[in-house]
Design an enzyme around this catalytic site. Structure first.
Site, PDB file in Angstrom:
ATOM      1  N   LYS A   1       0.848  -1.204   0.000  1.00  0.00           N
ATOM      2  CA  LYS A   1       0.000   0.000   0.000  1.00  0.00           C
ATOM      3  C   LYS A   1       0.882   1.252   0.000  1.00  0.00           C
ATOM      4  CE  LYS A   1      -3.961  -2.150   2.181  1.00  0.00           C
ATOM      5  NZ  LYS A   1      -4.559  -2.649   3.419  1.00  0.00           N
TER       6      LYS A   1
ATOM      7  N   GLN B   1      -5.091  -1.275   9.562  1.00  0.00           N
ATOM      8  CA  GLN B   1      -4.996  -2.624   8.986  1.00  0.00           C
ATOM      9  C   GLN B   1      -5.672  -3.649   9.912  1.00  0.00           C
ATOM     10  OE1 GLN B   1      -3.553  -3.333   5.878  1.00  0.00           O
ATOM     11  NE2 GLN B   1      -4.404  -5.368   6.209  1.00  0.00           N
TER      12      GLN B   1
ATOM     13  N   ASP C   1     -11.427   3.055   3.964  1.00  0.00           N
ATOM     14  CA  ASP C   1     -11.854   1.653   3.880  1.00  0.00           C
ATOM     15  C   ASP C   1     -13.382   1.543   3.817  1.00  0.00           C
ATOM     16  OD1 ASP C   1     -10.115  -0.441   3.593  1.00  0.00           O
ATOM     17  OD2 ASP C   1      -9.618  -0.605   5.730  1.00  0.00           O
TER      18      ASP C   1
END
Ligand code: NDP
Length: 296
Positions: free
Chosen positions: A54, A98, A121
């Site tokens: 990422k 995460q 997200d």
């Protein structure tokens, strides 16, 4: 029939190129560099790999990448304090924590402490509610990637019968909402569904998000259907570790009109959409028009 292959690797590269163009424009015309902060708690090896790639791709498209690696025994209070700091930082437009988090941390509490406008997200309860009511939201990356591929392949999805196998909060449910938003007739199937083969055979669009290797064979697929395989499963075959999807690719490809492979299908789209969401968040934060073709 032999299906055409929907190449997610190539499509994701095109999405990233579009993100990079938007970033260049934001920098040149508005002096604005979109920034993405990724928070990793603990040392889960798979998570470390995701976070590294990422960060690399964030920098490649010209955005600023901020990585925060915390010890596995970090307290909830410390993690929440970091998120509060990132929420208040004007250089940061997207925040990703995460998952999975270590067990002593309450994931819902942590995710819901992110500013919804920076929740790239799309897991914050506000974004879930906005998506569910058809309002502008941050959309979870994997389903957004699937939607982009479907729109690219079909143009309009209106009136198509879509079946989503799997009802998780991160893939199945938001996928179904997005397909409904594009005027599909949507069925969500799960482990308690009766006669799953018959349900799948009714699908013009079949999205598999189950986590069971090659569970859906070709004879569950309607001839000519578009099959989106979200599953990523590691199996041992012929003494080698192999990645396979939730769909039995070889038999399904004989029947489907189009299919995503695993690897190289949905997988690469997830990070591309994370970058797309970050540029969208930066535009929204500054009251600028949203980038075209990068939102739901
Ligand atoms: P979850 O385990 O959270 O959800 C799986 C879903 O599948 C559940 O709703 C479950 O039903 C359903 N299910 C399980 N067994 C069956 C069955 N026999 N028949 C019908 N439905 C069944 O998984 P995720 O949604 O997080 O992930 C799904 C897959 O997608 C995984 O392989 C994961 O690795 C992959 N993935 C890939 C991503 C990418 O970037 N490409 C990103 C995220 C996930 P029930 O609710 O009834 O238990």
């Amino acid at each position: 029939m032999t299906a055409s292959i929907i190449d997610g690797k190539d499509f994701a590269a095109r999405v990233r190129a579009k993100v990079a163009d938007n970033v260049t424009t934001l920098k040149e015309q508005h002096g604005l560099t979109p920034g993405l902060a990724v928070v990793l708690v603990g040392e889960d090896p798979a998570s470390q790999v995701y976070v590294r790639s990422k960060g690399k791709l964030t920098v490649e498209v010209g955005m600023a990448s901020f990585e925060h690696k915390l010890e596995a025994d970090t307290s909830e209070a410390d993690l929440l304090a970091l998120i509060a700091k990132l929420n208040a930082d004007p250089e940061i437009h997207g925040i990703l924590v995460q998952l999975p988090l270590p067990e002593h941390l309450d994931s819902d509490l942590v995710i819901n402490s992110i500013d919804p406008a920076k929740d790239v997200d799309g897991f914050h309860i506000s974004n879930v509610g906005l998506l569910g009511t058809g309002q502008k939201s941050m959309v979870p990356c994997t389903p957004l990637g699937c939607l982009m591929m479907l729109r690219d392949h079909h143009g309009s999805l209106s009136g198509m019968n879509a079946v989503v196998v799997g009802r998780s909060n991160i893939v199945g449910k938001p996928m179904a909402q997005l397909l409904l938003g594009d005027s599909c007739t949507v069925t969500i199937a799960h482990s308690r569904s009766k006669d799953l083969p018959a349900i799948c055979r009714g699908a013009d669009i079949l999205v598999a998000a189950v986590g069971r290797p090659e569970m859906i064979p070709g004879d569950w697929v309607k001839p000519g259907a578009t099959v989106i395989d979200v599953g990523i499963n590691r199996i041992e075959r012929d003494g080698k570790t192999k990645l396979v999807g939730d769909v039995h690719f070889d038999s399904a490809a004989q029947v489907a009109g189009a299919i995503t492979p695993v690897p190289g299908g949905v997988g690469p789209m997830t990070i591309a959409c994370l970058l797309a969401n970050t540029v969208t968040a930066a535009c929204r934060a500054h009251g600028l028009p949203e980038p075209e073709g990068l939102t739901a």
